[in-house]
Structures are given as C-alpha cells and as structure tokens.
Write an enzyme that holds these catalytic residues in place. Structure first.
Site, PDB file in Angstrom:
ATOM      1  N   GLY A  31      29.197  54.842  15.820  1.00  0.00           N
ATOM      2  CA  GLY A  31      30.878  54.484  16.325  1.00  0.00           C
ATOM      3  C   GLY A  31      30.857  53.038  17.002  1.00  0.00           C
ATOM      4  O   GLY A  31      29.947  52.378  16.879  1.00  0.00           O
ATOM      5  N   LEU A  33      32.930  50.715  15.755  1.00  0.00           N
ATOM      6  CA  LEU A  33      32.709  50.154  14.406  1.00  0.00           C
ATOM      7  C   LEU A  33      32.975  48.648  14.611  1.00  0.00           C
ATOM      8  O   LEU A  33      34.127  48.466  15.194  1.00  0.00           O
ATOM      9  CB  LEU A  33      33.117  51.095  13.453  1.00  0.00           C
ATOM     10  CG  LEU A  33      32.831  52.227  13.472  1.00  0.00           C
ATOM     11  CD1 LEU A  33      33.308  53.166  12.181  1.00  0.00           C
ATOM     12  CD2 LEU A  33      31.275  52.602  13.021  1.00  0.00           C
ATOM     13  N   HIS A  34      32.166  47.881  13.996  1.00  0.00           N
ATOM     14  CA  HIS A  34      32.611  46.481  13.993  1.00  0.00           C
ATOM     15  C   HIS A  34      32.211  45.991  12.357  1.00  0.00           C
ATOM     16  O   HIS A  34      31.871  46.769  11.534  1.00  0.00           O
ATOM     17  CB  HIS A  34      31.642  45.443  14.886  1.00  0.00           C
ATOM     18  CG  HIS A  34      30.523  45.948  14.809  1.00  0.00           C
ATOM     19  ND1 HIS A  34      29.602  45.677  13.682  1.00  0.00           N
ATOM     20  CD2 HIS A  34      29.589  46.523  15.729  1.00  0.00           C
ATOM     21  CE1 HIS A  34      28.229  45.985  13.875  1.00  0.00           C
ATOM     22  NE2 HIS A  34      28.167  46.653  14.994  1.00  0.00           N
ATOM     23  N   HIS A  37      29.166  47.063  10.694  1.00  0.00           N
ATOM     24  CA  HIS A  37      29.253  48.565  10.037  1.00  0.00           C
ATOM     25  C   HIS A  37      30.262  48.485   8.609  1.00  0.00           C
ATOM     26  O   HIS A  37      29.934  49.183   7.638  1.00  0.00           O
ATOM     27  CB  HIS A  37      30.073  49.571  11.278  1.00  0.00           C
ATOM     28  CG  HIS A  37      29.209  49.740  12.402  1.00  0.00           C
ATOM     29  ND1 HIS A  37      29.666  49.429  13.355  1.00  0.00           N
ATOM     30  CD2 HIS A  37      27.982  50.454  12.641  1.00  0.00           C
ATOM     31  CE1 HIS A  37      28.701  49.420  14.476  1.00  0.00           C
ATOM     32  NE2 HIS A  37      27.789  50.256  13.967  1.00  0.00           N
ATOM     33  N   GLN A 153      13.957  50.287  12.414  1.00  0.00           N
ATOM     34  CA  GLN A 153      14.449  51.556  11.874  1.00  0.00           C
ATOM     35  C   GLN A 153      14.705  51.904  10.499  1.00  0.00           C
ATOM     36  O   GLN A 153      14.161  52.805   9.952  1.00  0.00           O
ATOM     37  CB  GLN A 153      15.954  51.865  12.610  1.00  0.00           C
ATOM     38  CG  GLN A 153      16.769  52.731  11.893  1.00  0.00           C
ATOM     39  CD  GLN A 153      17.956  52.514  12.570  1.00  0.00           C
ATOM     40  OE1 GLN A 153      18.432  53.089  13.741  1.00  0.00           O
ATOM     41  NE2 GLN A 153      19.339  52.124  11.885  1.00  0.00           N
TER      42      GLN A 153
END
Ligand code: AMP
Length: 283
Positions: A31, A33-34, A37, A153
């Site tokens: 979340g 968000l930018h 994302h 990741q």
C-alpha cells in the site's frame, strides 16, 4: 472495482474466474501506492483478462526494531489509484485473516537470503516468501508482477516458484525513478528535505559503476571503491549497509564480473533505509 477482505471469498472469486477461462494477473503491495506500483498494474492490465491487487502490510517480514507500526498507509487514495489504473479487484485482508492465532507454516528459500538485505534483515525473506505463497494460493494468479526495485525479493520468489512447482509466471518490472534518479519508494516520505536532496546520490553511484563496466572494467573491488566514493561524497547523511556486485542467480558476491550480474546497494539515512540496484549483462 471490487474490494475483498476475506481470503475465502477472494479465493472463490479467483477460482470462478479461472473456471471461466480468465487469465489472472496479480501484483501484491504493502500500500501507500505510488507510480512504481502503478507501473506493475499498468503492465498487468495489458497482459491479462483480470487484474487483482493486494494491500497488506505483512507483519512477519518486519524485524522487531523495524517500521511495521509506522509504515505509511492511505487506503482511500490506494483504492482510487487502483480503480483508475484498471485493477479489477483489490484484496485487503486484516492481519488476523492472514495469520490466525494457530498459524504455524512458513516458507524458507534457503541460501539466497544469506546475502544483501537478507544479511541485515534476518527473517525478512521468510516473511516475504510465506505471505507471497499464501497470496498466490488465495488469488490464483497466472502471472505475478514484481518490481526490480526489490531484486533480492524477486530472485527469491522466482526460486520459490521453481522449487515448489508453482503454476505462476513471475514477471519483472523495471525500477521507476523520480526525475533526479531516486528510485520511487513508499518510504521516501520519511526523508527530511536534506536527506531527500542527497538521496539521488545513491543512483548516481550506480551510474558511475555502470559507466566503468561499459568501459570494460571487470574487477568488482575497483568498481565498488569508486561507487562508495560517490555515495560518501554525495550522501554524507547516509551510512552504507552494503554495496555489492553479485551473480544474478546466486546473489553471491563476485570478484570478477561475468555473465548476468547485479550491483545492489542499501544506504541507511537517519529517517529511512533506501535500496537500489542495476542489472548488468557482462560479456
Ligand atoms: P511494496 O509495496 O514496497 O512491497 O512494493 C510492492 C511491489 O512494487 C514490489 O514488487 C516492488 O518491487 C514494486 N515497486 C516498489 N517500488 C517500485 C519502483 N520504484 N519501481 C517499480 N516497482 C516498484
């Protein structure tokens, strides 16, 4: 856009889409968000019939002294952004929905978590792999989109998908940057104005390294030395956590650059720890 908070309802919806022959694209987020994302969702909407997003600040990937409680949140804005980007469904579970009191199962992708962020954030990638596997089972994606911004990741999740035979294609999305080169991140809002001014020095260091490599340098120590000098010069408020050149598959530090390599950096500023990287193909 549908908003679902129950894992069971989300899974039933996803299975119904699958039964109807729909291809599901998915991008999990924490979340706040930018545009970074949004670049995941922009690509997912182009390549799939249905796009599912998720917003979940995952407690088990935060260390005891990290910023779980203070992680920035703005659900109303996040929903608007997702809706305007064409996301069909947003899964926003509570912590108790994902981790009921009797929760006992974790995913360890062993080895790759020894390096880079894994070395300074013990347990972080176990938390990431566990939540992502749960989200895959709940949202049933055919394709899942992750940013190169979090390259370790992404590499660990690719290994998890391969090792556990998950029927999901992991798609890598390039790093979206501010005009001055700073990798966009939800945590950039923590930076003071002085820190924000210095922060682009991190990417500047990676660019200096890229130029050296383009000009034929293959000795990691020499490249790292110059990049460290750039960060020490431009980001005086920061302390380098790591700055390494590693093999793209193994994440193991290299002495001599060969094949697909990653130069990855983490810098601790007083109000935020920033990460960045470049991926390079060496001949
Ligand atoms: P987060 O909400 O920080 O967990 O990030 C969710 C997803 O967005 C991850 O796959 C990130 O790698 C990706 N992401 C975050 N920042 C960027 C960025 N600047 N450019 C591209 N992807 C990003």
């Amino acid at each position: 856009m549908e908003v679902i908070t129950s894992a069971k309802v989300m899974q039933e919806q996803a299975l119904a889409w699958k039964k109807a022959g729909k291809i599901i694209g998915f991008a999990p987020t924490m979340g706040f968000l930018h545009d970074g994302h949004m670049s995941l969702y922009a690509r997912a909407t182009k390549e799939n019939d249905v796009v599912v997003g998720s917003i979940f600040v995952n407690p088990i990937q935060f260390g005891p002294t990290e910023d779980f409680a203070d992680y920035p949140r703005d659900l109303a804005k996040d929903k608007d952004l997702c809706e305007s980007q064409g996301v069909d469904c947003l899964f926003i579970p509570e912590v108790s929905e994902m981790y009921p009191q009797d929760f006992d199962s974790y995913v360890n992708v062993q080895g790759l978590d020894k390096y880079l962020c894994g070395a300074c954030r013990p347990g972080h990638f176990r938390g990431v792999a566990t939540v992502v596997l749960k989200l895959f089972n709940i949202c049933q994606p055919d394709r899942a989109y992750f940013g190169q911004k979090d390259i370790q990741q992404l590499t660990i999740l690719q290994k998890m998908v391969k090792d556990l035979n998950l029927p999901v294609e992991i798609c890598r999305v390039p790093i979206l940057r501010e005009k001055d080169g700073l990798a966009i991140s939800s945590r950039n809002v923590y930076l003071s104005s002085d820190e924000r001014e210095q922060a682009p020095g991190i990417y500047a260091a990676l660019c200096v390294a890229q130029t050296l490599i383009d000009n034929g340098e293959r000795e990691a120590a020499k490249i790292i030395e110059q990049a460290v000098a750039v960060i020490n010069g431009k980001v005086s408020l920061g302390v380098i956590d790591y700055l390494e050149i590693v093999g793209a598959k193994t994440l193991c530090p290299l002495k001599i650059l060969q094949g697909d390599v990653i130069m990855a950096v983490a810098v601790k500023l007083p109000h935020a720890r920033l990460i960045d990287n470049i991926c390079i193909k060496c001949k």
